[in-house]
Scaffold this motif. Structure first.
Motif, PDB file in Angstrom:
ATOM      1  N   ALA A  51       0.860  -1.187   0.000  1.00 52.45           N
ATOM      2  CA  ALA A  51       0.000   0.000   0.000  1.00 52.45           C
ATOM      3  C   ALA A  51       0.890   1.228   0.000  1.00 52.45           C
ATOM      4  CB  ALA A  51      -0.890   0.006   1.246  1.00 52.45           C
ATOM      5  N   ASP A  52       0.304   2.363  -0.390  1.00 55.84           N
ATOM      6  CA  ASP A  52       1.041   3.625  -0.331  1.00 55.84           C
ATOM      7  C   ASP A  52       1.400   3.949   1.114  1.00 55.84           C
ATOM      8  OD1 ASP A  52       0.842   3.949  -3.031  1.00 55.84           O
ATOM      9  OD2 ASP A  52      -0.702   5.521  -2.962  1.00 55.84           O
ATOM     10  N   LEU A  53       2.500   4.652   1.269  1.00 56.49           N
ATOM     11  CA  LEU A  53       2.939   5.066   2.604  1.00 56.49           C
ATOM     12  C   LEU A  53       3.516   6.471   2.480  1.00 56.49           C
ATOM     13  CD1 LEU A  53       3.377   4.015   5.547  1.00 56.49           C
ATOM     14  CD2 LEU A  53       5.636   3.249   4.815  1.00 56.49           C
ATOM     15  N   GLY A  54       2.931   7.411   3.194  1.00 57.98           N
ATOM     16  CA  GLY A  54       3.440   8.787   3.178  1.00 57.98           C
ATOM     17  C   GLY A  54       4.677   8.876   4.056  1.00 57.98           C
ATOM     18  N   ILE A  55       5.681   9.590   3.567  1.00 56.71           N
ATOM     19  CA  ILE A  55       6.894   9.796   4.363  1.00 56.71           C
ATOM     20  C   ILE A  55       7.139  11.295   4.503  1.00 56.71           C
ATOM     21  CG2 ILE A  55       8.372   9.332   2.308  1.00 56.71           C
ATOM     22  CD1 ILE A  55      10.460   8.205   4.343  1.00 56.71           C
ATOM     23  N   ASP A  56       7.220  11.754   5.745  1.00 51.82           N
ATOM     24  CA  ASP A  56       7.529  13.152   6.034  1.00 51.82           C
ATOM     25  C   ASP A  56       9.038  13.322   6.129  1.00 51.82           C
ATOM     26  OD1 ASP A  56       4.858  13.774   6.274  1.00 51.82           O
ATOM     27  OD2 ASP A  56       4.908  14.188   8.438  1.00 51.82           O
ATOM     28  N   TYR A  57       9.507  14.504   5.827  1.00 53.07           N
ATOM     29  CA  TYR A  57      10.908  14.860   6.074  1.00 53.07           C
ATOM     30  C   TYR A  57      10.916  15.980   7.107  1.00 53.07           C
ATOM     31  CZ  TYR A  57      12.007  11.979   2.091  1.00 53.07           C
ATOM     32  OH  TYR A  57      12.135  10.910   1.247  1.00 53.07           O
ATOM     33  N   TYR A  58      11.695  15.747   8.174  1.00 50.27           N
ATOM     34  CA  TYR A  58      11.752  16.696   9.292  1.00 50.27           C
ATOM     35  C   TYR A  58      13.183  17.082   9.624  1.00 50.27           C
ATOM     36  CZ  TYR A  58       7.208  14.589  10.793  1.00 50.27           C
ATOM     37  OH  TYR A  58       5.922  14.117  10.873  1.00 50.27           O
ATOM     38  N   PHE A  59      13.324  18.259  10.240  1.00 50.14           N
ATOM     39  CA  PHE A  59      14.464  18.487  11.127  1.00 50.14           C
ATOM     40  C   PHE A  59      13.865  18.978  12.442  1.00 50.14           C
ATOM     41  CE2 PHE A  59      13.989  22.383   8.647  1.00 50.14           C
ATOM     42  CZ  PHE A  59      13.980  23.352   9.632  1.00 50.14           C
ATOM     43  N   TRP A  60      14.689  19.034  13.487  1.00 53.74           N
ATOM     44  CA  TRP A  60      14.170  19.298  14.826  1.00 53.74           C
ATOM     45  C   TRP A  60      14.898  20.479  15.465  1.00 53.74           C
ATOM     46  CZ3 TRP A  60      15.400  14.684  12.586  1.00 53.74           C
ATOM     47  CH2 TRP A  60      14.331  13.819  12.316  1.00 53.74           C
ATOM     48  N   VAL A  61      14.153  21.224  16.262  1.00 53.42           N
ATOM     49  CA  VAL A  61      14.678  22.449  16.881  1.00 53.42           C
ATOM     50  C   VAL A  61      14.505  22.329  18.394  1.00 53.42           C
ATOM     51  CG1 VAL A  61      14.428  24.964  17.027  1.00 53.42           C
ATOM     52  CG2 VAL A  61      13.880  23.774  14.866  1.00 53.42           C
ATOM     53  N   ILE A  62      15.596  22.488  19.125  1.00 54.88           N
ATOM     54  CA  ILE A  62      15.527  22.514  20.593  1.00 54.88           C
ATOM     55  C   ILE A  62      15.805  23.956  21.001  1.00 54.88           C
ATOM     56  CG2 ILE A  62      16.460  21.592  22.745  1.00 54.88           C
ATOM     57  CD1 ILE A  62      17.549  19.198  21.016  1.00 54.88           C
ATOM     58  N   ARG A  63      14.764  24.619  21.500  1.00 53.62           N
ATOM     59  CA  ARG A  63      14.881  26.047  21.805  1.00 53.62           C
ATOM     60  C   ARG A  63      14.861  26.248  23.314  1.00 53.62           C
ATOM     61  NH1 ARG A  63      11.305  30.465  18.807  1.00 53.62           N
ATOM     62  NH2 ARG A  63       9.658  28.969  19.071  1.00 53.62           N
ATOM     63  N   ASP A  64      15.899  26.890  23.805  1.00 58.51           N
ATOM     64  CA  ASP A  64      16.061  27.146  25.231  1.00 58.51           C
ATOM     65  C   ASP A  64      16.236  28.629  25.410  1.00 58.51           C
ATOM     66  OD1 ASP A  64      16.161  25.681  27.565  1.00 58.51           O
ATOM     67  OD2 ASP A  64      17.795  24.422  26.820  1.00 58.51           O
ATOM     68  N   GLY A  65      15.146  29.385  25.477  1.00 56.65           N
ATOM     69  CA  GLY A  65      15.301  30.830  25.477  1.00 56.65           C
ATOM     70  C   GLY A  65      15.973  31.258  24.185  1.00 56.65           C
ATOM     71  N   ALA A  66      17.099  31.952  24.314  1.00 58.34           N
ATOM     72  CA  ALA A  66      17.786  32.447  23.117  1.00 58.34           C
ATOM     73  C   ALA A  66      18.699  31.398  22.491  1.00 58.34           C
ATOM     74  CB  ALA A  66      18.591  33.690  23.469  1.00 58.34           C
ATOM     75  N   GLU A  67      18.963  30.313  23.222  1.00 59.25           N
ATOM     76  CA  GLU A  67      19.893  29.296  22.702  1.00 59.25           C
ATOM     77  C   GLU A  67      19.152  28.239  21.914  1.00 59.25           C
ATOM     78  OE1 GLU A  67      23.070  27.569  24.482  1.00 59.25           O
ATOM     79  OE2 GLU A  67      23.946  29.531  24.889  1.00 59.25           O
ATOM     80  N   VAL A  68      19.682  27.909  20.760  1.00 59.17           N
ATOM     81  CA  VAL A  68      19.001  26.948  19.897  1.00 59.17           C
ATOM     82  C   VAL A  68      19.982  25.871  19.443  1.00 59.17           C
ATOM     83  CG1 VAL A  68      17.754  26.660  17.713  1.00 59.17           C
ATOM     84  CG2 VAL A  68      17.379  28.708  19.110  1.00 59.17           C
ATOM     85  N   VAL A  69      19.557  24.624  19.589  1.00 58.62           N
ATOM     86  CA  VAL A  69      20.307  23.492  19.057  1.00 58.62           C
ATOM     87  C   VAL A  69      19.422  22.846  17.997  1.00 58.62           C
ATOM     88  CG1 VAL A  69      21.275  21.207  19.591  1.00 58.62           C
ATOM     89  CG2 VAL A  69      21.551  23.086  21.225  1.00 58.62           C
ATOM     90  N   LEU A  70      19.976  22.583  16.825  1.00 55.24           N
ATOM     91  CA  LEU A  70      19.231  21.849  15.793  1.00 55.24           C
ATOM     92  C   LEU A  70      19.635  20.389  15.844  1.00 55.24           C
ATOM     93  CD1 LEU A  70      19.396  23.913  12.463  1.00 55.24           C
ATOM     94  CD2 LEU A  70      17.686  24.020  14.277  1.00 55.24           C
ATOM     95  N   VAL A  71      18.682  19.520  15.558  1.00 55.13           N
ATOM     96  CA  VAL A  71      19.018  18.130  15.296  1.00 55.13           C
ATOM     97  C   VAL A  71      18.752  17.936  13.799  1.00 55.13           C
ATOM     98  CG1 VAL A  71      18.512  15.708  15.781  1.00 55.13           C
ATOM     99  CG2 VAL A  71      18.471  17.400  17.634  1.00 55.13           C
ATOM    100  N   ASP A  72      19.840  17.799  13.042  1.00 52.98           N
ATOM    101  CA  ASP A  72      19.813  17.660  11.586  1.00 52.98           C
ATOM    102  C   ASP A  72      19.362  18.950  10.895  1.00 52.98           C
ATOM    103  OD1 ASP A  72      20.768  15.100  11.885  1.00 52.98           O
ATOM    104  OD2 ASP A  72      18.785  14.187  11.832  1.00 52.98           O
ATOM    105  N   THR A  73      19.492  18.955   9.573  1.00 51.65           N
ATOM    106  CA  THR A  73      19.210  20.192   8.819  1.00 51.65           C
ATOM    107  C   THR A  73      18.365  19.937   7.569  1.00 51.65           C
ATOM    108  OG1 THR A  73      21.256  19.953   7.530  1.00 51.65           O
ATOM    109  CG2 THR A  73      21.393  21.252   9.566  1.00 51.65           C
ATOM    110  N   GLY A  74      17.866  18.711   7.398  1.00 47.68           N
ATOM    111  CA  GLY A  74      17.073  18.425   6.202  1.00 47.68           C
ATOM    112  C   GLY A  74      17.945  18.248   4.974  1.00 47.68           C
ATOM    113  N   PHE A  75      17.283  18.133   3.826  1.00 50.03           N
ATOM    114  CA  PHE A  75      18.060  17.983   2.589  1.00 50.03           C
ATOM    115  C   PHE A  75      18.183  19.313   1.849  1.00 50.03           C
ATOM    116  CE2 PHE A  75      13.815  16.088   1.235  1.00 50.03           C
ATOM    117  CZ  PHE A  75      13.429  17.055   0.321  1.00 50.03           C
ATOM    118  N   ALA A  76      19.229  19.406   1.018  1.00 48.78           N
ATOM    119  CA  ALA A  76      19.437  20.598   0.207  1.00 48.78           C
ATOM    120  C   ALA A  76      18.376  20.620  -0.893  1.00 48.78           C
ATOM    121  CB  ALA A  76      20.833  20.579  -0.408  1.00 48.78           C
TER     122      ALA A  76
END
Ligand code: ZN
Length: 280
Positions: free
Chosen positions: A36-61
């Motif tokens: 059967a068809d299966l939808g696949i999402d592409y994500y990156f993740w943002v951890i925001r701590d006030g002004a400090e930000v850590v990304l987990v991955d950056t997605g594709f170009a």
């Protein structure tokens, strides 16, 4: 008086594709179920701590997404300002693994500290990475960027576990790639002093079914390690207050609170993984 803003963890859906179950699960014919068809999402993740930000991955170009015919809607440098985050606020980027759909926009953050597992870096800078079944999933110029970051002393490599910032623990699990990692992020729970944990599985778990039905994903480096990673994630998911976040599953957008991004591309969806669950 306003309290300091609590740590927030966001999943940003920046791309989408329809694939099939037979293409996504290893040896799907073993299960005797129709394709059967299966939808696949592409994500990156943002951890925001006030002004400090850590990304987990950056997605594709975007240009690599075009070449591979994936629909895509934004990149981190484009969407972060819409979320009130400056590109320079990103102090560190966790690289869950070195596949093309996770390392594609590192060049947007030339000053950020990068962190990944030693095994992952060693593999993708080794001759084996050029063999067809591995090379299909990485981009040489993105691996070269990692090597450059290492020369510039911007790349931290670890074995086992690593804590790049307070309350963020990275654990190497392997399986999908030689040094795939997961990120456990402690977040305030609302109650005094209590916390919950958001487990960003990234591609240690593309779809929840992998853990729930014990169906390995089709792209892998080490099947026993992949099974062990599912065991690790299943154990973590049983801990009270733990939110397990799959790396490509559209269910993430229904299991957790979703909010519209105003001012960004219409298809971009941001899910607050620290918000109220939408499903018990
Ligand atoms: Zn991926």
């Amino acid at each position: 008086m306003n309290a300091a803003p609590a740590r927030q963890v966001l999943a940003v859906k920046y791309g989408y594709r329809v694939t099939s179950r037979a293409e996504s699960y290893l040896n799907y014919h073993l299960y005797g179920e129709p394709d059967a068809d299966l939808g696949i999402d592409y994500y990156f993740w943002v951890i925001r701590d006030g002004a400090e930000v850590v990304l987990v991955d950056t997605g594709f170009a975007p240009e690599v997404g075009d070449r591979k015919r994936r629909a895509h809607y934004t990149t981190p440098a484009e969407v972060l300002p819409v979320l009130g985050i400056g590109v320079d606020d990103v102090t560190a980027i966790v690289i869950s693994h070195a596949h093309w759909d996770h390392t594609g926009n590192l060049r947007q953050f030339p000053r950020a500290q990068l962190v990944m597992s030693e095994a992952e870096y060693a593999f993708w800078t080794s001759p084996l990475a050029g063999r067809a079944h591995f090379a299909a999933h990485s981009e040489p110029d993105e691996i070269a960027l990692l090597a450059r970051a290492r020369k510039e002393d911007r790349l931290t490599l670890f074995t086992g576990t690593c804590t790049p910032a307070p309350g963020i623990e990275l654990t190497e699990v392997g399986g999908h790639t030689p040094g795939q990692l997961i990120a456990s992020v402690a977040t305030p729970d609302g109650g005094p002093g209590s916390t919950s944990t958001v487990v960003l599985a990234s591609d240690a778990l593309h779809f929840y079914e992998e853990v729930e039905r014990d169906w390995p994903f089709a792209i892998l480096a080490d099947l026993p390690a992949m099974y062990r990673a599912y065991d690790t994630l299943a154990q973590l998911a049983k801990q009270p207050g733990t939110r397990l976040v799959a790396g490509h599953d559209p269910l993430v957008r229904t299991r957790f609170a979703r909010h519209a991004v105003t001012g960004g591309p219409a298809e971009v969806e941001v899910t607050d993984l620290t918000g109220p669950p939408t499903r018990p």
